[in-house]
Design a protein around this motif. Structure first.
Motif, PDB file in Angstrom:
ATOM      1  N   PHE A 134       0.833  -1.268  -0.129  1.00 29.66           N
ATOM      2  CA  PHE A 134      -0.179  -0.008  -0.047  1.00 29.66           C
ATOM      3  C   PHE A 134       0.866   1.293  -0.064  1.00 29.66           C
ATOM      4  CE2 PHE A 134      -2.875  -3.177   1.969  1.00 29.66           C
ATOM      5  CZ  PHE A 134      -3.990  -2.813   1.463  1.00 29.66           C
ATOM      6  N   ASP A 135       0.460   2.115  -0.887  1.00 32.01           N
ATOM      7  CA  ASP A 135       0.929   3.482  -0.679  1.00 32.01           C
ATOM      8  C   ASP A 135      -0.309   4.481  -0.156  1.00 32.01           C
ATOM      9  OD1 ASP A 135       3.626   4.110  -1.476  1.00 32.01           O
ATOM     10  OD2 ASP A 135       3.164   3.061  -3.354  1.00 32.01           O
ATOM     11  N   VAL A 136      -0.116   4.809   1.171  1.00 31.66           N
ATOM     12  CA  VAL A 136      -1.216   5.586   1.641  1.00 31.66           C
ATOM     13  C   VAL A 136      -0.896   7.213   2.035  1.00 31.66           C
ATOM     14  CG1 VAL A 136      -2.877   5.528   3.624  1.00 31.66           C
ATOM     15  CG2 VAL A 136      -1.908   3.472   2.807  1.00 31.66           C
ATOM     16  N   GLU A 137      -1.682   7.961   1.652  1.00 31.72           N
ATOM     17  CA  GLU A 137      -1.559   9.450   2.281  1.00 31.72           C
ATOM     18  C   GLU A 137      -2.897   9.590   3.160  1.00 31.72           C
ATOM     19  OE1 GLU A 137      -1.457  12.115  -0.816  1.00 31.72           O
ATOM     20  OE2 GLU A 137      -1.159  13.918   0.683  1.00 31.72           O
ATOM     21  N   ILE A 138      -2.436  10.180   4.478  1.00 30.22           N
ATOM     22  CA  ILE A 138      -3.694  10.403   5.196  1.00 30.22           C
ATOM     23  C   ILE A 138      -4.067  11.924   4.981  1.00 30.22           C
ATOM     24  CG2 ILE A 138      -4.042  10.425   7.870  1.00 30.22           C
ATOM     25  CD1 ILE A 138      -2.423   7.915   6.913  1.00 30.22           C
ATOM     26  N   VAL A 139      -5.218  11.865   4.680  1.00 31.66           N
ATOM     27  CA  VAL A 139      -5.991  13.169   4.158  1.00 31.66           C
ATOM     28  C   VAL A 139      -6.653  13.930   5.370  1.00 31.66           C
ATOM     29  CG1 VAL A 139      -7.954  13.951   2.332  1.00 31.66           C
ATOM     30  CG2 VAL A 139      -6.624  12.076   1.732  1.00 31.66           C
ATOM     31  N   ASP A 140      -7.282  13.005   6.133  1.00 29.64           N
ATOM     32  CA  ASP A 140      -8.124  13.591   7.283  1.00 29.64           C
ATOM     33  C   ASP A 140      -8.170  12.679   8.430  1.00 29.64           C
ATOM     34  OD1 ASP A 140      -9.270  15.892   8.636  1.00 29.64           O
ATOM     35  OD2 ASP A 140     -11.518  15.248   7.952  1.00 29.64           O
ATOM     36  N   ILE A 141      -8.404  13.233   9.648  1.00 27.38           N
ATOM     37  CA  ILE A 141      -8.672  12.196  10.987  1.00 27.38           C
ATOM     38  C   ILE A 141      -9.456  13.410  11.604  1.00 27.38           C
ATOM     39  CG2 ILE A 141      -7.488  11.431  12.711  1.00 27.38           C
ATOM     40  CD1 ILE A 141      -4.739  11.430  11.446  1.00 27.38           C
ATOM     41  N   ARG A 142     -10.661  12.505  12.197  1.00 33.33           N
ATOM     42  CA  ARG A 142     -11.457  13.395  13.017  1.00 33.33           C
ATOM     43  C   ARG A 142     -12.281  12.308  13.990  1.00 33.33           C
ATOM     44  NH1 ARG A 142     -16.537  11.836  11.355  1.00 33.33           N
ATOM     45  NH2 ARG A 142     -16.919  11.207   9.203  1.00 33.33           N
ATOM     46  N   GLU A 143     -12.790  12.765  15.104  1.00 30.91           N
ATOM     47  CA  GLU A 143     -13.486  12.077  16.177  1.00 30.91           C
ATOM     48  C   GLU A 143     -14.664  11.341  15.327  1.00 30.91           C
ATOM     49  OE1 GLU A 143     -12.606  11.282  18.742  1.00 30.91           O
ATOM     50  OE2 GLU A 143     -11.120  12.852  19.366  1.00 30.91           O
ATOM     51  N   ALA A 144     -14.932  10.093  15.652  1.00 30.58           N
ATOM     52  CA  ALA A 144     -16.228   9.574  14.864  1.00 30.58           C
ATOM     53  C   ALA A 144     -17.348   9.956  15.832  1.00 30.58           C
ATOM     54  CB  ALA A 144     -16.202   8.040  15.054  1.00 30.58           C
ATOM     55  N   THR A 145     -18.417  10.061  15.223  1.00 28.37           N
ATOM     56  CA  THR A 145     -19.822  10.336  15.751  1.00 28.37           C
ATOM     57  C   THR A 145     -20.307   9.160  16.536  1.00 28.37           C
ATOM     58  OG1 THR A 145     -21.369   9.830  14.169  1.00 28.37           O
ATOM     59  CG2 THR A 145     -20.206  12.311  14.142  1.00 28.37           C
ATOM     60  N   LYS A 146     -21.234   9.421  17.432  1.00 30.12           N
ATOM     61  CA  LYS A 146     -21.768   8.071  18.169  1.00 30.12           C
ATOM     62  C   LYS A 146     -22.500   7.448  17.129  1.00 30.12           C
ATOM     63  CE  LYS A 146     -24.808   7.803  22.387  1.00 30.12           C
ATOM     64  NZ  LYS A 146     -26.060   7.715  21.723  1.00 30.12           N
ATOM     65  N   GLN A 147     -23.287   8.068  16.347  1.00 30.61           N
ATOM     66  CA  GLN A 147     -24.024   7.070  15.247  1.00 30.61           C
ATOM     67  C   GLN A 147     -22.923   6.030  14.303  1.00 30.61           C
ATOM     68  OE1 GLN A 147     -25.675   8.871  11.875  1.00 30.61           O
ATOM     69  NE2 GLN A 147     -27.710   8.116  12.344  1.00 30.61           N
ATOM     70  N   GLU A 148     -21.779   6.832  14.200  1.00 33.29           N
ATOM     71  CA  GLU A 148     -20.975   5.932  13.462  1.00 33.29           C
ATOM     72  C   GLU A 148     -20.200   4.760  14.115  1.00 33.29           C
ATOM     73  OE1 GLU A 148     -18.812   9.043  10.116  1.00 33.29           O
ATOM     74  OE2 GLU A 148     -18.124   9.281  12.382  1.00 33.29           O
ATOM     75  N   LEU A 149     -19.954   5.075  15.531  1.00 35.21           N
ATOM     76  CA  LEU A 149     -19.520   4.015  16.418  1.00 35.21           C
ATOM     77  C   LEU A 149     -20.916   3.249  16.400  1.00 35.21           C
ATOM     78  CD1 LEU A 149     -17.490   5.885  18.858  1.00 35.21           C
ATOM     79  CD2 LEU A 149     -16.727   4.513  16.990  1.00 35.21           C
ATOM     80  N   GLU A 150     -21.997   3.550  16.370  1.00 39.05           N
ATOM     81  CA  GLU A 150     -23.149   2.406  16.642  1.00 39.05           C
ATOM     82  C   GLU A 150     -23.206   1.668  15.325  1.00 39.05           C
ATOM     83  OE1 GLU A 150     -25.909   4.985  19.905  1.00 39.05           O
ATOM     84  OE2 GLU A 150     -26.613   4.807  17.471  1.00 39.05           O
ATOM     85  N   HIS A 151     -23.003   2.289  14.050  1.00 42.76           N
ATOM     86  CA  HIS A 151     -23.262   1.598  12.982  1.00 42.76           C
ATOM     87  C   HIS A 151     -22.146   0.842  12.584  1.00 42.76           C
ATOM     88  CE1 HIS A 151     -26.433   4.333  11.157  1.00 42.76           C
ATOM     89  NE2 HIS A 151     -26.773   4.008  12.432  1.00 42.76           N
ATOM     90  N   GLY A 152     -20.774   1.280  13.111  1.00 48.68           N
ATOM     91  CA  GLY A 152     -19.653   0.479  12.934  1.00 48.68           C
ATOM     92  C   GLY A 152     -19.005   0.906  11.398  1.00 48.68           C
ATOM     93  N   HIS A 153     -19.250   2.005  10.918  1.00 44.88           N
ATOM     94  CA  HIS A 153     -18.619   2.375   9.840  1.00 44.88           C
ATOM     95  C   HIS A 153     -18.693   4.087   9.764  1.00 44.88           C
ATOM     96  CE1 HIS A 153     -23.002   1.544   8.176  1.00 44.88           C
ATOM     97  NE2 HIS A 153     -22.960   3.006   8.446  1.00 44.88           N
ATOM     98  N   ALA A 154     -17.904   4.878   8.762  1.00 47.09           N
ATOM     99  CA  ALA A 154     -17.868   6.109   8.625  1.00 47.09           C
ATOM    100  C   ALA A 154     -19.179   6.593   7.926  1.00 47.09           C
ATOM    101  CB  ALA A 154     -16.599   6.489   8.021  1.00 47.09           C
ATOM    102  N   HIS A 155     -19.429   7.836   8.131  1.00 48.77           N
ATOM    103  CA  HIS A 155     -20.482   8.439   7.253  1.00 48.77           C
ATOM    104  C   HIS A 155     -19.790   9.597   6.301  1.00 48.77           C
ATOM    105  CE1 HIS A 155     -23.636   7.022  10.247  1.00 48.77           C
ATOM    106  NE2 HIS A 155     -23.448   6.063   9.321  1.00 48.77           N
ATOM    107  N   GLY A 156     -20.495  10.095   5.463  1.00 47.23           N
ATOM    108  CA  GLY A 156     -19.939  11.279   4.876  1.00 47.23           C
ATOM    109  C   GLY A 156     -19.230  10.921   3.493  1.00 47.23           C
ATOM    110  N   PRO A 157     -18.468  11.848   3.311  1.00 47.52           N
ATOM    111  CA  PRO A 157     -17.618  11.550   1.782  1.00 47.52           C
ATOM    112  C   PRO A 157     -16.642  10.594   2.205  1.00 47.52           C
ATOM    113  CG  PRO A 157     -17.723  13.628   2.464  1.00 47.52           C
ATOM    114  CD  PRO A 157     -18.311  13.162   3.359  1.00 47.52           C
TER     115      PRO A 157
END
Ligand code: ZN
Length: 163
Positions: A134-157
């Motif tokens: 893998f060649d990876v570039e880190i674009v963004d890091i943020r806190e997960a929302t409560k809903q994202e953690l409940e769903h077990g996946h990231a939302h949005g773009p």
């Protein structure tokens, strides 16, 4: 902020195999979004991204054990051709993928071989046994929302979209 468990991380990545052939890339698409530490992405990549920051470029080599697993003959099954013809779907040919019912739910299998009445189904992951680069570039890091953690996946773009 750095990558730790339960952070939502957006990455651009290119995945190559041992021969240098590109298997997958986010180039030309929006970055991939995932939640770190909960198995959204393969373990070997999570491990090597842990602690990284936005803007970091990471070269990660992942062995099959920490990637998509080792190829196993237990994942290869021979089933009768007649079991496919009952539902009147399109004709079965070698190389096509079919949905099969397993004890763990519906899974995807490759039709590896058709020999008379014997159909060989390969349910190994297509990347099983592969060492991944893998060649990876880190674009963004943020806190997960409560809903994202409940769903077990990231939302949005780059993540899941609910309508
Ligand atoms: Zn969701």
């Amino acid at each position: 902020m750095t990558i730790t468990e339960n952070k939502v991380v957006l990455i651009h990545y290119t995945l190559k195999d041992n021969s240098g052939e590109t298997l997958d890339t986010s180039e030309g698409r929006e970055p991939l979004a995932f939640i770190q530490g909960i198995g959204n992405i393969i373990a070997g990549l999570e491990e090597q991204l842990e602690g990284k920051a936005v803007g970091d470029k990471v070269k990660a080599t992942v062995t099959p054990e920490k990637g998509y697993g080792i190829r196993s003959e237990e994942n290869v099954h021979i089933v009768p051709l007649s079991s496919f013809q009952a539902d009147g779907e399109e004709k079965l040919v070698e190389g096509m993928q079919v949905r099969v019912e397993t004890n763990d739910g519906v899974s995807i299998a490759d039709v590896a071989k058709i020999d008379g009445e014997d159909v060989t189904l390969d349910m190994n992951h297509p990347l099983a046994g592969e060492t991944l680069h893998f060649d990876v570039e880190i674009v963004d890091i943020r806190e997960a929302t409560k809903q994202e953690l409940e769903h077990g996946h990231a939302h949005g773009p780059g993540g899941h979209h609910h309508h």
